[in-house]
Scaffold this motif. Structure first.
Motif, PDB file in Angstrom:
ATOM      1  N   SER A   1      36.490 -28.979 -18.428  1.00  0.00           N
ATOM      2  CA  SER A   1      36.980 -29.919 -17.743  1.00  0.00           C
ATOM      3  C   SER A   1      36.544 -31.395 -18.168  1.00  0.00           C
ATOM      4  CB  SER A   1      35.958 -30.547 -16.334  1.00  0.00           C
ATOM      5  OG  SER A   1      35.840 -29.278 -15.469  1.00  0.00           O
ATOM      6  N   SER A   2      37.063 -32.146 -18.213  1.00  0.00           N
ATOM      7  CA  SER A   2      37.598 -33.602 -18.411  1.00  0.00           C
ATOM      8  C   SER A   2      37.538 -34.260 -18.174  1.00  0.00           C
ATOM      9  CB  SER A   2      38.893 -33.787 -20.027  1.00  0.00           C
ATOM     10  OG  SER A   2      38.377 -34.966 -20.343  1.00  0.00           O
TER      11      SER A   2
ATOM     12  N   VAL B   1      46.827  -5.121 -15.417  1.00  0.00           N
ATOM     13  CA  VAL B   1      46.270  -6.253 -16.669  1.00  0.00           C
ATOM     14  C   VAL B   1      46.730  -7.924 -15.809  1.00  0.00           C
ATOM     15  CG1 VAL B   1      46.512  -5.034 -18.230  1.00  0.00           C
ATOM     16  CG2 VAL B   1      48.531  -6.418 -17.861  1.00  0.00           C
ATOM     17  N   PHE B   2      46.181  -8.609 -16.121  1.00  0.00           N
ATOM     18  CA  PHE B   2      46.821 -10.130 -15.441  1.00  0.00           C
ATOM     19  C   PHE B   2      46.120 -10.990 -16.202  1.00  0.00           C
ATOM     20  CE2 PHE B   2      44.978 -13.109 -12.356  1.00  0.00           C
ATOM     21  CZ  PHE B   2      46.247 -13.883 -11.761  1.00  0.00           C
ATOM     22  N   GLY B   3      46.969 -11.591 -15.894  1.00  0.00           N
ATOM     23  CA  GLY B   3      45.733 -13.594 -16.614  1.00  0.00           C
ATOM     24  C   GLY B   3      46.669 -14.834 -15.606  1.00  0.00           C
ATOM     25  N   ARG B   4      45.696 -15.692 -15.918  1.00  0.00           N
ATOM     26  CA  ARG B   4      46.080 -16.984 -15.319  1.00  0.00           C
ATOM     27  C   ARG B   4      45.851 -18.007 -15.550  1.00  0.00           C
ATOM     28  NH1 ARG B   4      43.001 -15.307 -10.115  1.00  0.00           N
ATOM     29  NH2 ARG B   4      41.141 -16.468 -10.512  1.00  0.00           N
ATOM     30  N   ALA B   5      46.326 -19.211 -15.722  1.00  0.00           N
ATOM     31  CA  ALA B   5      45.731 -20.475 -16.137  1.00  0.00           C
ATOM     32  C   ALA B   5      46.679 -21.013 -15.087  1.00  0.00           C
ATOM     33  CB  ALA B   5      46.806 -20.598 -17.030  1.00  0.00           C
ATOM     34  N   VAL B   6      45.300 -22.140 -13.784  1.00  0.00           N
ATOM     35  CA  VAL B   6      45.043 -22.969 -13.009  1.00  0.00           C
ATOM     36  C   VAL B   6      44.904 -24.063 -13.736  1.00  0.00           C
ATOM     37  CG1 VAL B   6      44.339 -23.472 -10.798  1.00  0.00           C
ATOM     38  CG2 VAL B   6      44.847 -21.000 -11.477  1.00  0.00           C
ATOM     39  N   TYR B   7      45.295 -24.890 -13.666  1.00  0.00           N
ATOM     40  CA  TYR B   7      45.122 -26.368 -13.142  1.00  0.00           C
ATOM     41  C   TYR B   7      45.113 -27.538 -12.487  1.00  0.00           C
ATOM     42  CZ  TYR B   7      46.034 -31.756 -14.649  1.00  0.00           C
ATOM     43  OH  TYR B   7      45.663 -32.992 -14.874  1.00  0.00           O
ATOM     44  N   SER B   8      43.942 -28.413 -12.634  1.00  0.00           N
ATOM     45  CA  SER B   8      44.023 -28.604 -11.078  1.00  0.00           C
ATOM     46  C   SER B   8      43.402 -30.153 -11.448  1.00  0.00           C
ATOM     47  CB  SER B   8      43.263 -28.628 -10.342  1.00  0.00           C
ATOM     48  OG  SER B   8      41.408 -28.044 -10.542  1.00  0.00           O
ATOM     49  N   ARG B   9      43.502 -31.272 -10.635  1.00  0.00           N
ATOM     50  CA  ARG B   9      42.918 -32.551 -10.693  1.00  0.00           C
ATOM     51  C   ARG B   9      42.725 -33.070  -8.877  1.00  0.00           C
ATOM     52  NH1 ARG B   9      43.355 -36.686 -13.876  1.00  0.00           N
ATOM     53  NH2 ARG B   9      43.527 -39.134 -13.701  1.00  0.00           N
ATOM     54  N   ARG B  10      41.507 -34.153 -10.025  1.00  0.00           N
ATOM     55  CA  ARG B  10      40.808 -34.536  -8.531  1.00  0.00           C
ATOM     56  C   ARG B  10      42.406 -35.685  -8.380  1.00  0.00           C
ATOM     57  NH1 ARG B  10      35.932 -34.876  -6.240  1.00  0.00           N
ATOM     58  NH2 ARG B  10      34.732 -33.707  -8.158  1.00  0.00           N
ATOM     59  N   LEU B  11      41.906 -35.829  -6.544  1.00  0.00           N
ATOM     60  CA  LEU B  11      43.550 -36.593  -6.833  1.00  0.00           C
ATOM     61  C   LEU B  11      42.507 -38.372  -5.995  1.00  0.00           C
ATOM     62  CD1 LEU B  11      46.032 -35.176  -5.328  1.00  0.00           C
ATOM     63  CD2 LEU B  11      45.727 -35.562  -7.495  1.00  0.00           C
ATOM     64  N   ALA B  12      41.619 -37.541  -4.883  1.00  0.00           N
ATOM     65  CA  ALA B  12      41.084 -39.044  -4.464  1.00  0.00           C
ATOM     66  C   ALA B  12      39.641 -38.484  -3.904  1.00  0.00           C
ATOM     67  CB  ALA B  12      41.614 -38.985  -3.539  1.00  0.00           C
ATOM     68  N   ARG B  13      38.452 -39.202  -4.073  1.00  0.00           N
ATOM     69  CA  ARG B  13      37.223 -38.566  -3.435  1.00  0.00           C
ATOM     70  C   ARG B  13      37.281 -39.286  -2.285  1.00  0.00           C
ATOM     71  NH1 ARG B  13      34.495 -37.767  -8.570  1.00  0.00           N
ATOM     72  NH2 ARG B  13      35.035 -38.239 -10.096  1.00  0.00           N
ATOM     73  N   ASP B  14      36.121 -38.628  -1.377  1.00  0.00           N
ATOM     74  CA  ASP B  14      35.969 -38.952  -0.237  1.00  0.00           C
ATOM     75  C   ASP B  14      34.598 -38.211   0.379  1.00  0.00           C
ATOM     76  OD1 ASP B  14      35.796 -38.859   3.059  1.00  0.00           O
ATOM     77  OD2 ASP B  14      38.362 -39.392   2.614  1.00  0.00           O
ATOM     78  N   ALA B  15      33.901 -38.768   0.984  1.00  0.00           N
ATOM     79  CA  ALA B  15      32.641 -38.764   1.578  1.00  0.00           C
ATOM     80  C   ALA B  15      32.338 -37.327   2.212  1.00  0.00           C
ATOM     81  CB  ALA B  15      31.750 -39.888   1.814  1.00  0.00           C
ATOM     82  N   LEU B  16      33.454 -37.449   3.755  1.00  0.00           N
ATOM     83  CA  LEU B  16      32.876 -36.004   3.906  1.00  0.00           C
ATOM     84  C   LEU B  16      33.773 -35.583   3.694  1.00  0.00           C
ATOM     85  CD1 LEU B  16      32.953 -35.581   6.878  1.00  0.00           C
ATOM     86  CD2 LEU B  16      35.259 -36.332   7.622  1.00  0.00           C
ATOM     87  N   LEU B  17      34.866 -35.138   2.441  1.00  0.00           N
ATOM     88  CA  LEU B  17      36.296 -34.049   2.370  1.00  0.00           C
ATOM     89  C   LEU B  17      34.778 -33.581   0.903  1.00  0.00           C
ATOM     90  CD1 LEU B  17      38.885 -34.788   3.586  1.00  0.00           C
ATOM     91  CD2 LEU B  17      37.468 -33.509   4.756  1.00  0.00           C
ATOM     92  N   LYS B  18      34.896 -34.578  -0.172  1.00  0.00           N
ATOM     93  CA  LYS B  18      34.087 -34.581  -0.982  1.00  0.00           C
ATOM     94  C   LYS B  18      35.432 -34.533  -2.360  1.00  0.00           C
ATOM     95  CE  LYS B  18      30.016 -32.021   0.704  1.00  0.00           C
ATOM     96  NZ  LYS B  18      29.610 -30.030   0.326  1.00  0.00           N
ATOM     97  N   GLY B  19      36.217 -34.617  -1.567  1.00  0.00           N
ATOM     98  CA  GLY B  19      37.619 -34.635  -2.752  1.00  0.00           C
ATOM     99  C   GLY B  19      38.807 -33.845  -2.795  1.00  0.00           C
ATOM    100  N   LEU B  20      40.054 -34.376  -2.914  1.00  0.00           N
ATOM    101  CA  LEU B  20      41.006 -33.940  -2.774  1.00  0.00           C
ATOM    102  C   LEU B  20      41.688 -33.558  -3.905  1.00  0.00           C
ATOM    103  CD1 LEU B  20      43.565 -33.187  -0.646  1.00  0.00           C
ATOM    104  CD2 LEU B  20      44.233 -35.218  -1.679  1.00  0.00           C
ATOM    105  N   PHE B  21      42.290 -32.068  -4.450  1.00  0.00           N
ATOM    106  CA  PHE B  21      42.335 -31.846  -5.444  1.00  0.00           C
ATOM    107  C   PHE B  21      44.095 -31.360  -5.191  1.00  0.00           C
ATOM    108  CE2 PHE B  21      38.639 -31.423  -4.912  1.00  0.00           C
ATOM    109  CZ  PHE B  21      37.868 -32.013  -6.555  1.00  0.00           C
ATOM    110  N   GLY B  22      44.750 -31.525  -6.583  1.00  0.00           N
ATOM    111  CA  GLY B  22      46.157 -31.045  -6.482  1.00  0.00           C
ATOM    112  C   GLY B  22      46.325 -29.369  -7.867  1.00  0.00           C
TER     113      GLY B  22
END
Length: 147
Positions: free
Chosen positions: A18-19, A67-88
């Motif tokens: 993470s960064s 055999v299997f491999g994956r890469a998943v990229y996600s980015r926090r799109l919004a911060r919200d107190a109830l939902l703790k954030g939205l990610f895409g």
């Protein structure tokens, strides 16, 4: 009371980097049967579903080795107190199922990917995703909990 004699092996690797609001997750997995034994139906390897060859239905692909491999990229799109954030984000996945259970089933090297939105809720993560794979395979996902 089972009489099946076999030795199943499996190896799994996962890491996340993470960064700021960006996260990259990497995963690799392999497994099979040692010796001449065959895996019984209840111990086969299965794939399909969000982040597990996303364009295929959940557990659509069954076989005796993989055999299997994956890469998943996600980015926090919004911060919200109830939902703790939205990610895409999106995923890129590649896998191979060997000795499929059903003759003529999808086999060989398979590629897939997904795009998704996710949020952390008080009852767990919620994912909405679209999976795509070669051959026009598509799947729509709505998960409560980790996929």
């Amino acid at each position: 009371g089972a009489r099946d004699r076999y030795t199943r092996w499996e190896a799994d690797y996962q890491s996340a980097y993470s960064s700021g609001d960006n996260t990259l997750q990497l995963a690799a997995r392999a497994g099979g049967v040692l010796g001449d034994g065959r895996l019984p139906p209840h111990d086969l390897f299965s794939f399909g579903g969000l982040f597990k060859l996303s364009g295929y239905r959940t557990d659509e692909l069954l076989g005796e080795s993989m055999v299997f491999g994956r890469a998943v990229y996600s980015r926090r799109l919004a911060r919200d107190a109830l939902l703790k954030g939205l990610f895409g984000g999106f995923s890129l996945e590649v896998g191979r199922i060997n000795r499929p259970v059903v003759a003529g089933s999808t086999s060989g090297t398979l590629t897939a990917g997904s795009i998704f939105l996710a949020t952390d809720t008080p009852v767990g993560p919620v994912y909405l995703g679209l999976g795509l794979a070669r051959g026009g395979n598509r799947a729509l996902y709505l998960y409560l909990g980790a996929p």
